[in-house]
Write an enzyme that holds these catalytic residues in place. Structure first.
Site, PDB file in Angstrom:
ATOM      1  N   TYR A 236       0.821  -1.220   0.000  1.00 55.63           N
ATOM      2  CA  TYR A 236       0.000   0.000   0.000  1.00 55.63           C
ATOM      3  C   TYR A 236       0.854   1.268   0.000  1.00 55.63           C
ATOM      4  O   TYR A 236       0.444   2.286  -0.564  1.00 55.63           O
ATOM      5  CB  TYR A 236      -1.004  -0.018   1.166  1.00 55.63           C
ATOM      6  CG  TYR A 236      -2.150  -0.961   0.873  1.00 55.63           C
ATOM      7  CD1 TYR A 236      -3.150  -0.595  -0.023  1.00 55.63           C
ATOM      8  CD2 TYR A 236      -2.202  -2.229   1.415  1.00 55.63           C
ATOM      9  CE1 TYR A 236      -4.186  -1.473  -0.343  1.00 55.63           C
ATOM     10  CE2 TYR A 236      -3.223  -3.113   1.099  1.00 55.63           C
ATOM     11  CZ  TYR A 236      -4.213  -2.721   0.221  1.00 55.63           C
ATOM     12  OH  TYR A 236      -5.233  -3.592  -0.108  1.00 55.63           O
TER      13      TYR A 236
ATOM     14  N   ARG B 191       1.557   1.811  -3.636  1.00 55.87           N
ATOM     15  CA  ARG B 191       0.342   2.284  -4.328  1.00 55.87           C
ATOM     16  C   ARG B 191       0.081   3.749  -3.952  1.00 55.87           C
ATOM     17  O   ARG B 191      -0.285   4.560  -4.769  1.00 55.87           O
ATOM     18  CB  ARG B 191      -0.888   1.452  -3.940  1.00 55.87           C
ATOM     19  CG  ARG B 191      -0.811  -0.049  -4.128  1.00 55.87           C
ATOM     20  CD  ARG B 191      -0.887  -0.483  -5.570  1.00 55.87           C
ATOM     21  NE  ARG B 191       0.371  -0.364  -6.253  1.00 55.87           N
ATOM     22  CZ  ARG B 191       1.451  -1.165  -6.065  1.00 55.87           C
ATOM     23  NH1 ARG B 191       1.441  -2.132  -5.195  1.00 55.87           N
ATOM     24  NH2 ARG B 191       2.556  -0.978  -6.761  1.00 55.87           N
TER      25      ARG B 191
ATOM     26  N   ILE C  73      -9.784   3.478  -4.236  1.00 55.03           N
ATOM     27  CA  ILE C  73      -9.193   3.901  -2.971  1.00 55.03           C
ATOM     28  C   ILE C  73      -8.370   5.167  -3.173  1.00 55.03           C
ATOM     29  O   ILE C  73      -7.839   5.732  -2.225  1.00 55.03           O
ATOM     30  CB  ILE C  73      -8.346   2.754  -2.378  1.00 55.03           C
ATOM     31  CG1 ILE C  73      -7.288   2.271  -3.383  1.00 55.03           C
ATOM     32  CG2 ILE C  73      -9.258   1.597  -1.981  1.00 55.03           C
ATOM     33  CD1 ILE C  73      -6.353   1.196  -2.835  1.00 55.03           C
ATOM     34  N   ASP C  74      -8.262   5.610  -4.414  1.00 49.75           N
ATOM     35  CA  ASP C  74      -7.525   6.856  -4.676  1.00 49.75           C
ATOM     36  C   ASP C  74      -8.409   8.072  -4.373  1.00 49.75           C
ATOM     37  O   ASP C  74      -9.607   7.935  -4.094  1.00 49.75           O
ATOM     38  CB  ASP C  74      -6.985   6.881  -6.118  1.00 49.75           C
ATOM     39  CG  ASP C  74      -8.082   6.951  -7.181  1.00 49.75           C
ATOM     40  OD1 ASP C  74      -8.967   7.831  -7.075  1.00 49.75           O
ATOM     41  OD2 ASP C  74      -8.052   6.151  -8.135  1.00 49.75           O
TER      42      ASP C  74
ATOM     43  N   HIS D  26     -14.686   1.121  -0.654  1.00 50.44           N
ATOM     44  CA  HIS D  26     -13.597   0.223  -0.252  1.00 50.44           C
ATOM     45  C   HIS D  26     -12.485   0.938   0.511  1.00 50.44           C
ATOM     46  O   HIS D  26     -11.367   0.437   0.575  1.00 50.44           O
ATOM     47  CB  HIS D  26     -13.025  -0.488  -1.489  1.00 50.44           C
ATOM     48  CG  HIS D  26     -14.010  -1.414  -2.142  1.00 50.44           C
ATOM     49  ND1 HIS D  26     -13.897  -1.852  -3.441  1.00 50.44           N
ATOM     50  CD2 HIS D  26     -15.146  -1.985  -1.664  1.00 50.44           C
ATOM     51  CE1 HIS D  26     -14.910  -2.655  -3.719  1.00 50.44           C
ATOM     52  NE2 HIS D  26     -15.687  -2.747  -2.669  1.00 50.44           N
TER      53      HIS D  26
HETATM   54  P1  NAD Z   1     -11.469  -3.832 -12.303  1.00 46.92           P
HETATM   55  O1  NAD Z   1      -9.984  -3.736 -12.488  1.00 46.92           O
HETATM   56  O2  NAD Z   1     -12.014  -5.160 -11.915  1.00 46.92           O
HETATM   57  O3  NAD Z   1     -12.180  -3.368 -13.635  1.00 46.92           O
HETATM   58  C1  NAD Z   1     -11.709  -2.261 -14.329  1.00 46.92           C
HETATM   59  C2  NAD Z   1     -12.666  -1.953 -15.447  1.00 46.92           C
HETATM   60  O4  NAD Z   1     -12.189  -0.779 -16.071  1.00 46.92           O
HETATM   61  C3  NAD Z   1     -12.781  -3.035 -16.522  1.00 46.92           C
HETATM   62  O5  NAD Z   1     -14.144  -3.254 -16.835  1.00 46.92           O
HETATM   63  C4  NAD Z   1     -12.033  -2.428 -17.707  1.00 46.92           C
HETATM   64  O6  NAD Z   1     -12.600  -2.806 -18.963  1.00 46.92           O
HETATM   65  C5  NAD Z   1     -12.233  -0.938 -17.456  1.00 46.92           C
HETATM   66  N1  NAD Z   1     -11.216  -0.065 -18.027  1.00 46.92           N
HETATM   67  C6  NAD Z   1      -9.908  -0.327 -18.272  1.00 46.92           C
HETATM   68  N2  NAD Z   1      -9.320   0.760 -18.784  1.00 46.92           N
HETATM   69  C7  NAD Z   1     -10.261   1.730 -18.860  1.00 46.92           C
HETATM   70  C8  NAD Z   1     -10.265   3.086 -19.302  1.00 46.92           C
HETATM   71  N3  NAD Z   1      -9.172   3.661 -19.780  1.00 46.92           N
HETATM   72  N4  NAD Z   1     -11.423   3.773 -19.228  1.00 46.92           N
HETATM   73  C9  NAD Z   1     -12.562   3.188 -18.748  1.00 46.92           C
HETATM   74  N5  NAD Z   1     -12.619   1.917 -18.322  1.00 46.92           N
HETATM   75  C10 NAD Z   1     -11.479   1.201 -18.383  1.00 46.92           C
HETATM   76  O7  NAD Z   1     -11.831  -2.698 -11.282  1.00 46.92           O
HETATM   77  P2  NAD Z   1     -13.016  -2.564 -10.253  1.00 46.92           P
HETATM   78  O8  NAD Z   1     -14.264  -3.109 -10.868  1.00 46.92           O
HETATM   79  O9  NAD Z   1     -12.984  -1.164  -9.797  1.00 46.92           O
HETATM   80  O10 NAD Z   1     -12.602  -3.507  -9.023  1.00 46.92           O
HETATM   81  C11 NAD Z   1     -11.287  -3.442  -8.581  1.00 46.92           C
HETATM   82  C12 NAD Z   1     -11.068  -3.446  -7.099  1.00 46.92           C
HETATM   83  O11 NAD Z   1      -9.687  -3.121  -6.892  1.00 46.92           O
HETATM   84  C13 NAD Z   1     -11.861  -2.394  -6.385  1.00 46.92           C
HETATM   85  O12 NAD Z   1     -12.314  -2.978  -5.230  1.00 46.92           O
HETATM   86  C14 NAD Z   1     -10.864  -1.276  -6.042  1.00 46.92           C
HETATM   87  O13 NAD Z   1     -10.973  -0.878  -4.689  1.00 46.92           O
HETATM   88  C15 NAD Z   1      -9.492  -1.873  -6.230  1.00 46.92           C
HETATM   89  N6  NAD Z   1      -8.598  -0.995  -7.069  1.00 46.92           N
HETATM   90  C16 NAD Z   1      -8.639   0.365  -6.938  1.00 46.92           C
HETATM   91  C17 NAD Z   1      -7.841   1.180  -7.746  1.00 46.92           C
HETATM   92  C18 NAD Z   1      -7.911   2.684  -7.588  1.00 46.92           C
HETATM   93  O14 NAD Z   1      -8.231   3.167  -6.507  1.00 46.92           O
HETATM   94  N7  NAD Z   1      -7.640   3.479  -8.635  1.00 46.92           N
HETATM   95  C19 NAD Z   1      -6.996   0.606  -8.690  1.00 46.92           C
HETATM   96  C20 NAD Z   1      -6.963  -0.785  -8.789  1.00 46.92           C
HETATM   97  C21 NAD Z   1      -7.774  -1.575  -7.971  1.00 46.92           C
END
Ligand code: NAD
Length: 230
Positions: free
Chosen positions: A53, A56, A88-89, A104
């Protein structure tokens, strides 16, 4: 003002350089999620979880909100926008959105391992072994891990049930209970989806799926929502 409820996932932050989570093979940035994002992982190797973390957090602090985050903030002039994010960002906050529910947790915060009500902002990017709460117990990332309860799911469901329009951006809808939130919409509510790979939405009639990346897709959504009655 119409209530626009927006469910966002990792995909909305992809164009800010934050990798999405790959549900299919259970890896997050090359790590097995059970090792770095579960209570068992924390018990087995606290140093690994803290480091995961910390890395990240460092990446997120260096990232900037992208066009999609900014359009959601701009839409507040025309809609009562409520964002429910799995992320989580803090990119929605930094883009200027004002109503954000984090399902989350938040990577910028730490919480006590003995009292879930003791939550602190993390200064800088690092949470270390030996950082303790007011009750002298180790702090952990303020994140909902796999296998843990999602305390914000009930308030989120209530919000979705009040939506006049539901917008879903960048989530694979594979992680439950978050994925079940779309079922809370009132029958007949228009649903817009922005994702290059639209997840399956069975049984919904008023779906508009835009198979584009978040920035480009949100430009299109903004045009659709502000030019005509959805
Ligand atoms: P996921 O990774 O399971 O799904 C990501 C989705 O985004 C997919 O459907 C994919 O097709 C789509 N995608 C990819 N690139 C894209 C783009 N440029 N524009 C639009 N859509 C795009 O993510 P989730 O469903 O959010 O679940 C992931 C879990 O992991 C969550 O619980 C989250 O808390 C955690 N997570 C968070 C972050 C963050 O905070 N940014 C990053 C990674 C994982």
């Amino acid at each position: 003002m119409k209530k626009l409820v927006v469910l966002t996932g990792a995909g909305i932050s992809a164009e800010s350089g934050i990798p999405t989570f790959r549900g299919a093979d259970g890896l997050w940035e090359g790590y097995d999620v059970t090792e770095v994002a579960s209570p068992q992982g924390w018990q087995n190797n606290r140093a690994l979880v803290l480091d995961f973390y910390n890395q990240r957090r460092k990446g997120i602090q260096q990232a900037q909100p992208n066009r999609a985050h900014k359009i959601l903030a701009e839409l507040e002039t025309e809609f009562d926008v409520q964002i429910i994010t799995q992320n989580i960002d803090d990119l929605h906050e930094r883009a200027g959105s004002t109503n954000i529910l984090h399902l989350h947790g938040e990577i910028g915060k730490a919480r006590s391992t003995v009292d879930p009500n003791l939550i602190y902002d993390i200064e800088g990017w690092e949470l270390k072994e030996g950082d303790v709460c007011a009750k002298n117990s180790q702090l952990r990332p303020h994140i909902v891990w796999f296998g843990e309860m999602v305390p914000m799911i009930a308030p989120a469901a209530k919000i979705v049930a009040k939506a006049d329009i539901l917008l879903v951006v960048g989530t694979s809808l594979q992680v439950y209970p978050a994925a079940g939130l779309i079922h809370e919409v009132k029958s007949g509510t228009p649903i817009y989806v922005v994702d290059p790979e639209t997840p399956p939405y069975y049984g919904y009639e008023k779906i508009t799926a835009i198979q584009k990346s978040a920035g480009e897709g949100m430009e299109e959504i903004k045009g659709l929502l502000t030019s005509k009655e959805p």
